[in-house]
Enzyme design. Sequence first.
Site, mmCIF file in Angstrom:
data_model
loop_
_atom_site.group_PDB
_atom_site.id
_atom_site.type_symbol
_atom_site.label_atom_id
_atom_site.label_comp_id
_atom_site.label_asym_id
_atom_site.label_seq_id
_atom_site.Cartn_x
_atom_site.Cartn_y
_atom_site.Cartn_z
ATOM 1 N N TYR A 1 -37.393 56.193 65.774
ATOM 2 C CA TYR A 1 -38.332 56.419 64.681
ATOM 3 C C TYR A 1 -37.769 57.446 63.705
ATOM 4 O O TYR A 1 -37.891 57.284 62.486
ATOM 5 C CB TYR A 1 -39.680 56.912 65.231
ATOM 6 C CG TYR A 1 -40.738 56.986 64.148
ATOM 7 C CD1 TYR A 1 -41.490 55.856 63.824
ATOM 8 C CD2 TYR A 1 -40.957 58.163 63.439
ATOM 9 C CE1 TYR A 1 -42.441 55.908 62.823
ATOM 10 C CE2 TYR A 1 -41.914 58.208 62.430
ATOM 11 C CZ TYR A 1 -42.651 57.089 62.127
ATOM 12 O OH TYR A 1 -43.585 57.124 61.124
ATOM 13 N N LYS B 1 -30.380 43.015 45.735
ATOM 14 C CA LYS B 1 -29.528 42.395 44.702
ATOM 15 C C LYS B 1 -28.075 42.784 44.974
ATOM 16 O O LYS B 1 -27.490 42.308 45.934
ATOM 17 C CB LYS B 1 -29.994 42.826 43.309
ATOM 18 C CG LYS B 1 -31.509 42.968 43.124
ATOM 19 C CD LYS B 1 -32.258 41.658 43.007
ATOM 20 C CE LYS B 1 -33.778 41.766 42.968
ATOM 21 N NZ LYS B 1 -34.417 42.673 42.062
ATOM 22 N N PHE C 1 -47.193 36.174 36.876
ATOM 23 C CA PHE C 1 -46.217 35.088 37.045
ATOM 24 C C PHE C 1 -46.024 34.680 38.501
ATOM 25 O O PHE C 1 -45.672 33.548 38.786
ATOM 26 C CB PHE C 1 -44.867 35.479 36.426
ATOM 27 C CG PHE C 1 -44.284 36.753 36.972
ATOM 28 C CD1 PHE C 1 -44.670 37.986 36.465
ATOM 29 C CD2 PHE C 1 -43.353 36.719 37.996
ATOM 30 C CE1 PHE C 1 -44.147 39.161 36.991
ATOM 31 C CE2 PHE C 1 -42.816 37.887 38.517
ATOM 32 C CZ PHE C 1 -43.220 39.115 38.012
HETATM 33 C C1 LIG Z 1 -35.769 43.151 41.595
HETATM 34 C C2 LIG Z 1 -35.799 44.245 40.650
HETATM 35 C C3 LIG Z 1 -36.601 45.378 40.852
HETATM 36 C C4 LIG Z 1 -37.627 45.463 41.971
HETATM 37 O O1 LIG Z 1 -37.055 45.435 43.229
HETATM 38 P P1 LIG Z 1 -37.699 44.687 44.492
HETATM 39 O O2 LIG Z 1 -36.675 44.875 45.560
HETATM 40 O O3 LIG Z 1 -37.923 43.257 44.132
HETATM 41 O O4 LIG Z 1 -38.987 45.368 44.820
HETATM 42 C C5 LIG Z 1 -36.497 46.413 39.950
HETATM 43 N N1 LIG Z 1 -35.674 46.347 38.902
HETATM 44 C C6 LIG Z 1 -34.898 45.287 38.666
HETATM 45 C C7 LIG Z 1 -34.011 45.261 37.468
HETATM 46 C C8 LIG Z 1 -34.947 44.186 39.520
HETATM 47 O O5 LIG Z 1 -34.202 43.114 39.249
#
Ligand SMILES: *Cc1c(COP(=O)(O)O)cnc(C)c1O
Length: 471
Positions: free
Chosen positions: A85, A271, A462
């Site tokens: 934890y 990402k 959306f």
């Molecule tokens: C996806 C995204 C976010 C938000 O992040 P999440 O992991 O989806 O909560 C913020 N800023 C940008 C530019 C993004 O593409």
Amino acid sequence: MKDHNPQTMGQQFGRRSWAEPWKIKMVEPLRMISREERDEALQEAGYNTFLLRSEDVYIDLLTDSGTSAMSDRQWAGIMLGDEAYAGSRNFYHLEEAVQNYYGYRYLVPTHQGRGAEHLISQALIKQGQLVPGNMYFTTTRLHQELAGGTFVDVIIAEAHDPNSQHPFKGNVDLAKLEALIKREGAENIAYISLAGTVNMAGGQPVGMANLRALRELCDRYSIRIYLDATRMVENAFFIQEREKGYANTPIAEILKEFCSYTDGAWMSAKKDNLVNIGGWLAVNHEDVFAKTRNMVVIYEGLHTYGGMAGRDMEALAIGISESVKDDHAKARVGQVRYLGELLSDWGIPIVQPVGGHAIFLDARQIYAHIPQDRFPAQTLAAELYLDSGIRSMERGIVSAGRDPKTGDHRYPALELVRLTIPRRVYTQAHMDVVAEAVKAIYDNREEVKGLSMVYEPEYLRFFQARFEPLS
Ligand SMILES: *Cc1c(COP(=O)(O)O)cnc(C)c1O
């Protein structure tokens, strides 16, 4: 890369292609359902691609968020999860990776990007303050608004023009920003909300020179800069490619220099960072760290996991080190560019120049006969799914939402459909299939009439809005 131009194909005996810096070790079978089944699935989903079941999708270009293929090293890291934890070993690996590659002092892990946006917005925005930034992002702006702030767009005008070939369409318009500061007073600016690359403008980068000048301007007024670092690796690739003096600088170094001009960053690790879930906030000021580290225990989890499992933090730490490699970034952006060049060669209007993570189809031009309040981009995304089982995402009037003061639709200049390419997932043949499907939709554009919205949720509409076709 394959030469897709029929005029020169086959003439280039001397050409040398390059390929992805990985090979495939495990596959996930794909299936395309019939047109009748797609028609039914689309109706069930209210013509909203977010509401489709993934099993009904053939090639999924909804998002590059959490859809990356992890490497064998990352999967091995999953087995090394320390699920304590408090004080998990994996947290310290993650902290070290963020410090090494992004250069910030303090790390607060979060379950994904919006968790970090929530913390930074609540910590730094006072009721009534402005938050200038280089174009809005959906979740970012909403968290700023929920914290009592008002987002003000200070991106350069070229960003709103899908045909402008400006190399850094994500740049801040410094004159516009300074005029705003002078008019409103520096004390009424919470901070600068800078994103690299700019998702809603088409994955467009910010130049290093622009950021340096921004830093200088902000120093004069004692305003801090916080970075949405979600796709900063891709931004660094464009700096290496386009900005004078960086051609021989490794992407990892460019990334670190860029971050050094900012006071902190929030990250959707789903990402750039090559994981399926995760996020973080990293800052340089101790007081901001103390505040956000305290808040994270309310909203996310203890400050050494912030909503992530130990194994996820390990995969993320490894993903960060893989994501900053030059060959990875080149193959990633290169695949996006390959699809973009096919479409441009066929005369299909897309946002130019092609950005880092996606192709943005210009629905305003493609469906010039459909008014914006009949949702041309939403319509285009639905048509593409119906034709080929390809899932894309609306980035136009539906995503822009309503003005909280007037309650009217916001009418963004860009009415786009995003074909977002997951990292390390699809092959060049998949890109060919996508391009041919878009061409078929384009050729049939006159037949289509638009949609009406029949259900509209209050926030981030959306995701869950429902539509019906107009006849
Ligand atoms: C996806 C995204 C976010 C938000 O992040 P999440 O992991 O989806 O909560 C913020 N800023 C940008 C530019 C993004 O593409």
